[in-house]
Design an enzyme around this catalytic site. Structure first.
Site, PDB file in Angstrom:
ATOM      1  N   GLY A 101       0.798  -1.231   0.000  1.00 45.94           N
ATOM      2  CA  GLY A 101       0.000   0.000   0.000  1.00 45.94           C
ATOM      3  C   GLY A 101       0.825   1.273   0.000  1.00 45.94           C
ATOM      4  O   GLY A 101       1.831   1.397  -0.703  1.00 45.94           O
ATOM      5  N   TYR A 102       0.376   2.234   0.810  1.00 48.92           N
ATOM      6  CA  TYR A 102       1.009   3.553   0.830  1.00 48.92           C
ATOM      7  C   TYR A 102       2.438   3.531   1.391  1.00 48.92           C
ATOM      8  O   TYR A 102       3.274   4.333   0.984  1.00 48.92           O
ATOM      9  CB  TYR A 102       0.142   4.536   1.618  1.00 48.92           C
ATOM     10  CG  TYR A 102      -0.960   5.140   0.777  1.00 48.92           C
ATOM     11  CD1 TYR A 102      -0.659   5.744  -0.444  1.00 48.92           C
ATOM     12  CD2 TYR A 102      -2.290   5.109   1.171  1.00 48.92           C
ATOM     13  CE1 TYR A 102      -1.650   6.303  -1.237  1.00 48.92           C
ATOM     14  CE2 TYR A 102      -3.285   5.670   0.383  1.00 48.92           C
ATOM     15  CZ  TYR A 102      -2.961   6.267  -0.813  1.00 48.92           C
ATOM     16  OH  TYR A 102      -3.936   6.824  -1.604  1.00 48.92           O
ATOM     17  N   ALA A 154       5.774  -3.797  15.017  1.00 47.66           N
ATOM     18  CA  ALA A 154       6.232  -2.410  15.211  1.00 47.66           C
ATOM     19  C   ALA A 154       5.708  -1.798  16.504  1.00 47.66           C
ATOM     20  O   ALA A 154       6.252  -0.810  16.980  1.00 47.66           O
ATOM     21  CB  ALA A 154       5.785  -1.541  14.029  1.00 47.66           C
ATOM     22  N   TYR A 206      -7.459   9.750   6.127  1.00 50.72           N
ATOM     23  CA  TYR A 206      -8.461   9.770   5.058  1.00 50.72           C
ATOM     24  C   TYR A 206      -9.673  10.565   5.528  1.00 50.72           C
ATOM     25  O   TYR A 206      -9.989  10.582   6.710  1.00 50.72           O
ATOM     26  CB  TYR A 206      -8.873   8.333   4.687  1.00 50.72           C
ATOM     27  CG  TYR A 206      -9.854   8.311   3.536  1.00 50.72           C
ATOM     28  CD1 TYR A 206      -9.451   8.758   2.278  1.00 50.72           C
ATOM     29  CD2 TYR A 206     -11.164   7.893   3.708  1.00 50.72           C
ATOM     30  CE1 TYR A 206     -10.348   8.783   1.220  1.00 50.72           C
ATOM     31  CE2 TYR A 206     -12.060   7.897   2.654  1.00 50.72           C
ATOM     32  CZ  TYR A 206     -11.645   8.348   1.413  1.00 50.72           C
ATOM     33  OH  TYR A 206     -12.533   8.381   0.371  1.00 50.72           O
ATOM     34  N   TYR A 232     -16.738   5.709   8.063  1.00 48.62           N
ATOM     35  CA  TYR A 232     -15.299   5.986   8.133  1.00 48.62           C
ATOM     36  C   TYR A 232     -14.997   7.203   9.009  1.00 48.62           C
ATOM     37  O   TYR A 232     -14.667   7.086  10.176  1.00 48.62           O
ATOM     38  CB  TYR A 232     -14.687   6.136   6.716  1.00 48.62           C
ATOM     39  CG  TYR A 232     -13.181   6.027   6.774  1.00 48.62           C
ATOM     40  CD1 TYR A 232     -12.533   4.843   6.467  1.00 48.62           C
ATOM     41  CD2 TYR A 232     -12.409   7.104   7.221  1.00 48.62           C
ATOM     42  CE1 TYR A 232     -11.148   4.728   6.594  1.00 48.62           C
ATOM     43  CE2 TYR A 232     -11.033   6.995   7.349  1.00 48.62           C
ATOM     44  CZ  TYR A 232     -10.409   5.809   7.028  1.00 48.62           C
ATOM     45  OH  TYR A 232      -9.054   5.707   7.170  1.00 48.62           O
ATOM     46  N   VAL A 241      -7.816   4.276  -2.221  1.00 51.34           N
ATOM     47  CA  VAL A 241      -7.239   3.351  -3.205  1.00 51.34           C
ATOM     48  C   VAL A 241      -7.506   1.918  -2.757  1.00 51.34           C
ATOM     49  O   VAL A 241      -7.827   1.681  -1.593  1.00 51.34           O
ATOM     50  CB  VAL A 241      -5.700   3.554  -3.343  1.00 51.34           C
ATOM     51  CG1 VAL A 241      -5.366   4.861  -4.040  1.00 51.34           C
ATOM     52  CG2 VAL A 241      -5.005   3.473  -1.991  1.00 51.34           C
ATOM     53  N   THR A 285      -6.444  -1.262  -1.359  1.00 53.22           N
ATOM     54  CA  THR A 285      -5.351  -1.927  -0.634  1.00 53.22           C
ATOM     55  C   THR A 285      -5.995  -3.041   0.202  1.00 53.22           C
ATOM     56  O   THR A 285      -7.227  -3.139   0.284  1.00 53.22           O
ATOM     57  CB  THR A 285      -4.590  -0.989   0.334  1.00 53.22           C
ATOM     58  OG1 THR A 285      -5.477  -0.591   1.386  1.00 53.22           O
ATOM     59  CG2 THR A 285      -4.030   0.244  -0.358  1.00 53.22           C
TER      60      THR A 285
END
Ligand code: NAD
Length: 395
Positions: A51-52, A111, A224, A234, A272, A274
């Site tokens: 993705g991004y 992470a 977003y 969202y 997009v 993903t």
């Protein structure tokens, strides 16, 4: 082994190494075809494999000649299972970056954990001394808190009241109404704990403490907004609460970093296809209609076009970084153009199972979805035996 797509709902449980390599190469070729820009040289990307985040890593290396350290959470091949797409993408990226004479190290692990943070920060110290860009592009369904050990799970739900609208099963092309029940307060809190700004802040503070950030370091995380039709699920839903928190974190980090000439920003990116966006109800129908309208107007962008435009025209120009009234970079500007949104809204009204193939870019959506896993790539022979066991950098 012979590798074919195995789709379960909104995920594909197989990935094709040669197809993923071709997908990465396509993105490299796109950036190489664009003007180079004076950008960062020592880049840490957290969430670097798809993705991004992957597109950011490719843009930094092939647009600005940067060395990169990437952090991701992917699965290697085992027994009869392929590795995940992000594993193959990272291996392909490392190979291409090294061929281009650039350093590329990938750390595969959680992470959110203290152990991976300290391992990565040691690597940043050893390889870079200091990083001049930190991209935070994690998208995860859960997070185990590094101090308490508690595991939080994110929910994608409206807040306050149920939301009913159209949704698309992009495999079958069926458009139907879906009602999503509102989240409990606990679900809101858990989503903010997973996808809000707490972990980004911890990364920046830990890097600062280790003297691993250049004085003029930039850090950017992605958010977003989108149109009214997706707001209840969202932007005004659980995930939107997490993005509010991420955006507030950017403002606070920016206050600190700007004292030494650096900065922290949220970039609002466009919708997009993903692995993460496919999992959100209602959104795949919106993306299918949006892709159709933006392609018709010659404004279509995927991850790599967005990230190249972000780096080359917003983050790394002679001018100060332009932001909206809430301090956010708006690289969703083409998606949010009034004429684009008017066209999408009109199509939304009429979208139904009988016409969705014609009025939307459903074919393009499916194609993009398969490409995320290395399928449907033009020059890959899927009848050929391939070795699924690909080595990845430091592992
Ligand atoms: P993605 O699913 O393609 O990528 C997620 C990345 O996070 C992968 O590299 C994955 O390995 C990594 N990751 C997940 N959990 C991890 C963990 N515990 N430790 C280490 N790495 C981990 O997601 P994406 O769609 O590219 O989203 C990236 C960001 O962009 C998110 O903040 C998302 O909200 C934002 N965004 C996405 C869209 C969209 O339409 N997809 C639009 C605007 C903003």
């Amino acid at each position: 082994m012979l590798i074919q797509p195995k789709i379960r709902g909104f995920i594909c449980t197989t990935a094709h190494p040669a197809g993923c390599q071709a997908h990465v190469q396509e993105q490299i070729d796109y950036v190489a075809s664009q003007p180079a820009f004076r950008g960062p040289k020592r880049v840490l990307v957290i969430g670097s494999s798809t993705g991004y985040g992957l597109a950011s890593r490719i843009t930094a290396t092939f647009g600005a000649g940067a060395d990169t350290i990437g952090v991701c959470f992917e699965r290697p091949a085992a027994d009869n299972r392929t590795a995940t797409a992000g594993w193959y993408n990272s291996a392909a990226f490392e190979q291409a970056a090294r061929q281009a004479g650039r350093l590329a190290r990938t750390v595969n692990g959680d992470a959110f954990s203290h152990a991976i943070k300290s391992h990565v920060i040691n690597l940043v110290r050893k390889e870079f001394g200091q990083a001049d860009l930190v991209v935070y592009s994690l998208a995860s369904p859960r997070r185990t808190h590094p101090d308490s050990g508690e595991t939080f799970v994110s929910a994608i739900k409206p807040v306050g009241q149920p939301y009913t609208n159209k949704t698309l099963n992009f495999h079958t092309g069926e458009v139907s109404d879906i009602t999503v029940e509102p989240a409990t307060q606990d679900e809101v809190d858990q989503t903010v704990a997973v996808m809000g700004g707490d972990d980004w802040r911890r990364w920046i503070e830990a890097l600062e403490e280790a003297d691993a950030l250049a004085p003029d370091v930039l850090t950017v995380a992605y958010s977003y907004i989108g149109p009214a039709v997706t707001h209840p699920i969202y932007r005004e839903g659980t995930i939107g609460r997490a993005k509010d928190d991420l955006e507030q974190t950017a403002l606070r980090l920016n206050e600190r970093l700007k004292r030494s000439g650096g900065g922290a920003f949220v970039s609002v990116n466009k919708a997009v296809v993903t692995q993460s966006s496919s999992a959100i109800p209602i959104v795949p129908l919106y993306i299918s209609l949006l892709y159709r309208v933006m392609k018709d107007k010659g404004l279509h962008e995927g991850c790599i076009e967005q990230m190249y435009r972000l780096f080359a025209t917003r983050l790394y120009t002679e001018d100060p970084i332009a932001v909206d009234g809430n301090g956010r970079i708006r690289i969703d500007d083409w998606e949010m153009k009034a004429d684009i949104q008017r066209s999408v809204a009109a199509l939304w009204e009429s979208a139904a199972t009988g016409n969705v193939e014609q009025i939307s870019d459903l074919a393009g959506y499916r194609h993009e979805f398969l490409r995320l896993f290395g399928f449907d790539m033009p020059d890959v022979d899927y009848t050929e035996d391939v070795n699924a066991d690909v080595a990845l950098g430091d592992m």
